[in-house]
Structure formats: C-alpha cells, structure tokens
Scaffold this active site. Structure first.
Site, PDB file in Angstrom:
ATOM      1  N   GLY A   1      -9.123  -3.312   2.005  1.00 41.54           N
ATOM      2  CA  GLY A   1      -9.077  -2.262   3.014  1.00 41.54           C
ATOM      3  C   GLY A   1      -8.520  -0.972   2.431  1.00 41.54           C
ATOM      4  O   GLY A   1      -8.536  -0.762   1.211  1.00 41.54           O
ATOM      5  N   CYS A   2      -8.023  -0.113   3.289  1.00 42.48           N
ATOM      6  CA  CYS A   2      -7.491   1.188   2.869  1.00 42.48           C
ATOM      7  C   CYS A   2      -6.510   1.028   1.716  1.00 42.48           C
ATOM      8  O   CYS A   2      -5.483   0.348   1.844  1.00 42.48           O
ATOM      9  CB  CYS A   2      -6.799   1.868   4.053  1.00 42.48           C
ATOM     10  SG  CYS A   2      -5.960   3.407   3.611  1.00 42.48           S
TER      11      CYS A   2
END
Length: 207
Positions: free
Chosen positions: A46-47
């Site tokens: 993810g981020c």
C-alpha cells in the site's frame, strides 16, 4: 468513489505544497559502508509512506541498514509519482530495504509485513485503491522465493483464516527510487497521511 476523492487528491498534491518535504534526510543521502554480506528485501503493502515508517520504527536499530521507497513491477522507465498514481504504469508503491542477515532475518521481515497490512484486500489498503497499492513480495534469490512461499502459507493458515491472501510473489525487476520528498516522508511530516490499514496486528507466533 466520490467519497474517496478528497483522500486521493490530498495524497497526490500534499508533497507539492508542503515546504518541509524537500529537505534532505538520511534516505536521500544513501546508506554508507554497507558490507557485501547485506541483503535486500523488497515489499509492497500500500501507500509507501506508512510502510517505510513502520519498518524503520521497528527495525531501525536491529540490523536495518537502509530503507527507500520507490516503484517496482511496472513496464515504463523512471516513472513519476503522478504517473504511478494513475495506475497505468503497472508499478506498485514499494519499500526496498537493505539489511544485515546476521542480525535481522528475511523471515522476520516477511512476518512483520503480514502483520502491518491487510494482504486479503486485492489492490487496496484501507481507502487507497488501485493496482499501485497491491500487496506483493519481490524476491531477490531462490532462497527468498522459497521463504516467501513458506511464510505466506503459514500466515494464511494461522493469521488470515477469514480471507484469502492476495499477495503476489514475484522476482524483483527494475527498481526506481521515488522522488526525494517521499523518502522519510512521515519523519519529515509527522502529521502527514498514513493509511489506516497500516498498524501492527497482535498475532500469535507462527508454529
């Protein structure tokens, strides 16, 4: 989708409007005096702001030489953050770590990886959606490939029983460092965005 747009816009434009993001830190300068025995570990969860933050926080003094955020798994050269955010380059936001295997094992990093994000949500972490947020392990040797398969099988059976793990296990290809303002982002911007799916779950030890 409209409810997610403010978050997406915030992530896309905050680095270009925050004056503190352009300062240099350890990641920009590169780690020094890394021995030949060091190994790499490349993960997507993810981020990358929150991924880097959690790994540095937990392993910074336990054999982690360096950690850099960047892009991997795509089919274009030298992608920009803006391009990767469109989802059209094929890259994943990722973290590439260099570590001392005599102090920090690859298996330990993989187990932490499966604790700090949700591997059952395909192409998504929290409200961040798109292939750039996919869960993936990019191995650098046959031994890492085998370890990734074994750990994934164990955490599926023991930790993530209620959902199917979607994590990809792929050979590491071309790595591209993200722009300087992304390195150590949450260190330089303590109030910056951190995906709510990024926290360390309290799972029992694997058997």
């Amino acid at each position: 989708m409209t409810g997610l747009m403010p978050n997406f816009v915030s992530r896309l434009f905050r680095p270009f409007t925050s004056s503190s993001t352009m300062g240099l830190g350890p990641a920009e300068g590169g780690a020094q005096n890394i021995p030949d025995t060091a190994q790499k570990c490349t993960l997507a969860a993810g981020c990358f702001w929150g991924v880097e933050h959690l790994f540095r926080k937990n392993f910074g003094d336990q054999g982690l030489y360096d950690a850099r955020v960047g892009y991997i798994g795509g089919d274009t050269n030298n992608p920009s953050y803006r391009a990767v955010c469109t989802g059209r380059t094929g890259h994943a936001e990722a973290l590439q770590m260099t570590f001392d295997p005599s102090r920090l094992s690859y298996t330990t990093l993989l187990e932490f990886f499966y604790k700090m994000h949700d591997p059952t949500t395909k192409d998504r972490q929290g409200a961040d959606m798109g292939t750039q947020y996919r869960s993936a392990i990019f191995y650098h040797s046959p031994e890492q490939q085998q370890a990734a398969k074994e750990v994934t099988e164990k955490v599926q059976a023991q930790w993530w029983k209620q959902g199917k793990i979607t994590t990809e296990i792929l050979e590491a290809g071309q790595w591209w460092d993200a722009e300087a303002y992304h390195q150590l982002y949450l260190h330089k911007n303590p109030g910056g965005y951190e995906c709510p799916a990024h926290y360390v779950r309290k799972f029992p030890p694997l058997s």
